[in-house]
Design a protein around this motif. Sequence first.
Motif, PDB file in Angstrom:
ATOM      1  N   UNK A 196      43.177  45.015  26.205  1.00 45.50           N
ATOM      2  CA  UNK A 196      42.819  46.430  26.245  1.00 45.50           C
ATOM      3  C   UNK A 196      41.301  46.637  26.355  1.00 45.50           C
ATOM      4  N   UNK A 197      40.703  47.426  25.455  1.00 42.54           N
ATOM      5  CA  UNK A 197      39.288  47.756  25.579  1.00 42.54           C
ATOM      6  C   UNK A 197      38.393  46.528  25.446  1.00 42.54           C
TER       7      UNK A 197
ATOM      8  N   UNK B 296      34.491  42.933  28.238  1.00 44.14           N
ATOM      9  CA  UNK B 296      34.240  41.655  28.885  1.00 44.14           C
ATOM     10  C   UNK B 296      33.913  41.830  30.366  1.00 44.14           C
ATOM     11  N   UNK B 297      34.573  42.769  31.010  1.00 43.36           N
ATOM     12  CA  UNK B 297      34.278  43.030  32.425  1.00 43.36           C
ATOM     13  C   UNK B 297      32.839  43.480  32.613  1.00 43.36           C
ATOM     14  N   UNK B 298      32.336  44.288  31.682  1.00 43.01           N
ATOM     15  CA  UNK B 298      30.956  44.771  31.767  1.00 43.01           C
ATOM     16  C   UNK B 298      29.939  43.726  31.328  1.00 43.01           C
ATOM     17  N   UNK B 299      30.371  42.800  30.475  1.00 41.84           N
ATOM     18  CA  UNK B 299      29.455  41.791  29.909  1.00 41.84           C
ATOM     19  C   UNK B 299      30.148  40.422  29.928  1.00 41.84           C
ATOM     20  N   UNK B 300      30.228  39.776  31.073  1.00 42.32           N
ATOM     21  CA  UNK B 300      30.935  38.492  31.176  1.00 42.32           C
ATOM     22  C   UNK B 300      30.402  37.417  30.242  1.00 42.32           C
ATOM     23  N   UNK B 301      29.144  37.537  29.855  1.00 41.77           N
ATOM     24  CA  UNK B 301      28.554  36.524  28.979  1.00 41.77           C
ATOM     25  C   UNK B 301      29.219  36.495  27.596  1.00 41.77           C
ATOM     26  N   UNK B 302      29.968  37.540  27.252  1.00 42.74           N
ATOM     27  CA  UNK B 302      30.644  37.572  25.957  1.00 42.74           C
ATOM     28  C   UNK B 302      31.620  36.410  25.802  1.00 42.74           C
ATOM     29  N   UNK B 303      32.143  35.896  26.902  1.00 43.72           N
ATOM     30  CA  UNK B 303      33.141  34.832  26.831  1.00 43.72           C
ATOM     31  C   UNK B 303      32.536  33.470  26.513  1.00 43.72           C
ATOM     32  N   UNK B 304      31.250  33.294  26.725  1.00 44.67           N
ATOM     33  CA  UNK B 304      30.655  31.958  26.609  1.00 44.67           C
ATOM     34  C   UNK B 304      30.830  31.315  25.233  1.00 44.67           C
ATOM     35  N   UNK B 305      30.636  32.037  24.125  1.00 47.63           N
ATOM     36  CA  UNK B 305      30.777  31.364  22.821  1.00 47.63           C
ATOM     37  C   UNK B 305      32.185  30.871  22.519  1.00 47.63           C
ATOM     38  N   UNK B 306      33.189  31.421  23.193  1.00 48.39           N
ATOM     39  CA  UNK B 306      34.574  31.026  22.910  1.00 48.39           C
ATOM     40  C   UNK B 306      35.250  30.425  24.145  1.00 48.39           C
TER      41      UNK B 306
ATOM     42  N   UNK C  23      45.191  46.163  36.899  1.00 48.58           N
ATOM     43  CA  UNK C  23      43.983  46.979  36.979  1.00 48.58           C
ATOM     44  C   UNK C  23      42.829  46.317  36.240  1.00 48.58           C
ATOM     45  N   UNK C  24      43.117  45.742  35.074  1.00 44.95           N
ATOM     46  CA  UNK C  24      42.071  45.078  34.294  1.00 44.95           C
ATOM     47  C   UNK C  24      41.596  43.793  34.969  1.00 44.95           C
ATOM     48  N   UNK C  25      42.491  43.093  35.670  1.00 42.82           N
ATOM     49  CA  UNK C  25      42.062  41.928  36.442  1.00 42.82           C
ATOM     50  C   UNK C  25      41.059  42.338  37.508  1.00 42.82           C
ATOM     51  N   UNK C  26      41.316  43.452  38.169  1.00 43.02           N
ATOM     52  CA  UNK C  26      40.383  43.948  39.188  1.00 43.02           C
ATOM     53  C   UNK C  26      39.017  44.228  38.576  1.00 43.02           C
ATOM     54  N   UNK C  27      38.999  44.803  37.377  1.00 42.37           N
ATOM     55  CA  UNK C  27      37.726  45.063  36.698  1.00 42.37           C
ATOM     56  C   UNK C  27      37.034  43.758  36.314  1.00 42.37           C
TER      57      UNK C  27
ATOM     58  N   UNK D 212      39.681  43.618  43.958  1.00 39.12           N
ATOM     59  CA  UNK D 212      41.133  43.519  43.851  1.00 39.12           C
ATOM     60  C   UNK D 212      41.615  42.189  44.427  1.00 39.12           C
ATOM     61  N   UNK D 213      42.330  41.381  43.650  1.00 39.84           N
ATOM     62  CA  UNK D 213      42.899  40.145  44.203  1.00 39.84           C
ATOM     63  C   UNK D 213      44.100  40.474  45.086  1.00 39.84           C
ATOM     64  N   UNK D 214      44.493  39.524  45.898  1.00 38.19           N
ATOM     65  CA  UNK D 214      45.610  39.796  46.814  1.00 38.19           C
ATOM     66  C   UNK D 214      46.955  39.811  46.091  1.00 38.19           C
ATOM     67  N   UNK D 215      47.034  39.150  44.950  1.00 35.86           N
ATOM     68  CA  UNK D 215      48.284  39.149  44.184  1.00 35.86           C
ATOM     69  C   UNK D 215      47.980  38.715  42.752  1.00 35.86           C
TER      70      UNK D 215
END
Length: 283
Positions: free
Chosen positions: A140-141, A146-156, A167-171, A176-179
């Motif tokens: 969810x949020x 994470x979409x706005x701040x990809x660096x958040x994923x680095x520590x984990x 929709x969230x994958x696109x963000x 947009x991915x093809x599938x």
Amino acid sequence: MTRRPDPVTPRLLRRHPLPTASGGKRQRGSVLVVGGSRRTPGAAALTGLAALRVGAGRLTLAMAESVSPAVAVSFPEAGVVGLPEDADGSPLGDCADTLLAEDADAIVIGPGLTDIDQTTALLQGLLPRLSADTTVALDAFALGALANHPELAKPVAGRLLLTPNSTEVELLLGQAPKDDATGARDTARRFDAVVCCGGVVAGPDGLVEVREGGPGLGTSGSGDVLVGAAGGLLARGASPQTAGMWATWLHNAAGERIARQAGPIGFLARELADGLRHQLTAT
């Protein structure tokens, strides 16, 4: 070109067994669900219910303090922590110290959170300080942050599970991915995570797809049940790939079982959560 995902079958699941469900509640793991604003405490509660239904030993819900007493009374199996909130009832982001005190084996962040800035601040303050043994699931949020701040994923990185919709994958990818298979694979690679999207599970062990669970899964709270099941299995000690695969399978199979008994639509997410244990023992 993305190859066709391998189908998930009971035989494949048996090659990725879950940790043995033995011992007391401490041995089966502790899960912390961070979510639930004043308007949406039910999302966090559904997530926690699903975590217990797949065998997690101990559950704590952390949510807006204005609704925490009512949830604590209605959900006696959970410990409930009230978080300071803003005027709109969204938990404040500066609550990392409170959450770290819970010492969870797995943390699910996102269900029922309603403010993107507060969620971003929460992730920024919490994720870098987690133990290296703590696994994390975002929904969810938290995915929007994470979409706005990809660096958040680095520590984990490497111990992170994401449960986005298309929709969230696109963000998360910025396009947009093809599938769903392509989207899940590319998101997993970008964030060094396991990704569950549309029945597809992508991660370091490959790309798999769970059979369609039916239209009834498209109901309010269904995604909270999915991420809760994943979080509960993570708490039990499953790897993110194993937890994602089993959670997606159990979620879809529970939907199919209820549809056979009561019809293809109209069932509730709480019934999905209750159905997880039937599928877990039958697989």
